[in-house]
Design a protein around this motif. Structure first.
Motif: not given
Length: 271
Positions: A26-50
């Protein structure tokens, strides 16, 4: 759109999909932009994001709740530096991530960032957020060892001990040991009702230990692990439970009989 964000995705209701273990861009062209993502999960766990930004972009990475409130946010690097959420506890049906640029002079209208998420078991692991303002991770029933990451810098992890988990065996003290990851100086503290009752420091792969005093045995306590210097989102620390021999209290003498020593024969005078 494949693995790319779909604008507008500036809030939870418009979140772009990010399947586990699939790369999104994705792109973040300015400080006003917000990018939100939904990650489907089927069980409780630890999410590691890079988050891997282009060279000109300084971006923050956050986990938010269903109303967009920040649960945990990291902004440890500068422009072009990756951001990492080492392990935040999530539950079905989804986890929500939010990205934003931090500075008007550190954006990139053409260079794409890359976002990747992975889910792992949380059985014997800390559950972020578990710092001073968050809920402590309950010590798992029946386990003698728990692992975690000291990340980002100055990270604090709290573990709650029930009364039966702080009680040592007769004639012994309950001991908790912290194995610090390389290049990290960490403190292990034992806390009762907001006051530290024991502390020790471990550095660069060494081990520190604290014992539960007899006066606090059988009480609800908190184990606190603090990153004093450095951080690591790749190397784990290990927190283990054991026992140690009980030392006499001040003013008391040991009842253990001292070994007898044969008397030294007098030295004969020279002739």
């Amino acid at each position: 759109a494949g693995g790319s964000e779909v604008e507008p995705n500036d809030n939870v209701a418009r979140a772009s999909a990010l399947p586990l273990e699939q790369l999104a861009t994705g792109l973040l062209p300015d400080v006003y932009d917000r990018d939100v993502f939904a990650v489907p999960v089927d069980r409780p766990g630890l999410l590691r994001v890079t988050l891997s930004p282009p060279l000109a972009l300084d971006a923050s990475l956050a986990v938010v709740d269903g109303k967009g409130k920040v649960i945990q946010e990291v902004d440890a690097g500068g422009a072009g530096k990756a951001e990492l959420i080492a392990g935040v506890f999530v539950q079905p049906p989804r986890a929500l991530l939010r990205l934003r640029a931090r500075k008007a002079r550190a954006v990139d209208p053409v260079g794409s960032y890359r976002l990747f998420a992975k889910l792992s078991s949380a059985a014997a692991f800390e559950r972020e957020p578990n710092g001073p303002k968050g809920a402590a991770t309950p010590w798992p029933e029946g386990l003698s060892e728990v692992s975690g990451y000291l990340h980002p810098v100055k990270d604090i992890d709290n573990f709650s001990l029930r009364s039966e988990q702080s009680r040592g065996a007769p004639g012994a003290l309950l001991e908790w040991r912290l194995g610090a990851p390389p290049a990290v100086k960490a403190e292990l503290a034992l806390v009762a009702k907001g006051s530290v009752i024991a502390r020790a420091v471990a550095s660069g792969g060494s081990t520190a230990a604290v014992q539960v005093p007899q006066s606090h045995s059988g009480q609800a306590l908190t184990l606190r692990v603090t990153a004093l210097e450095g951080a690591s989102g790749d190397k784990l620390y290990r927190l283990t439970r054991g026992t140690t021999g009980m030392s006499p209290t001040p003013g008391e003498t040991s009842t253990k009989k001292k070994p007898e020593v044969a008397p030294i024969a007098p030295v004969a005078p020279p002739p």
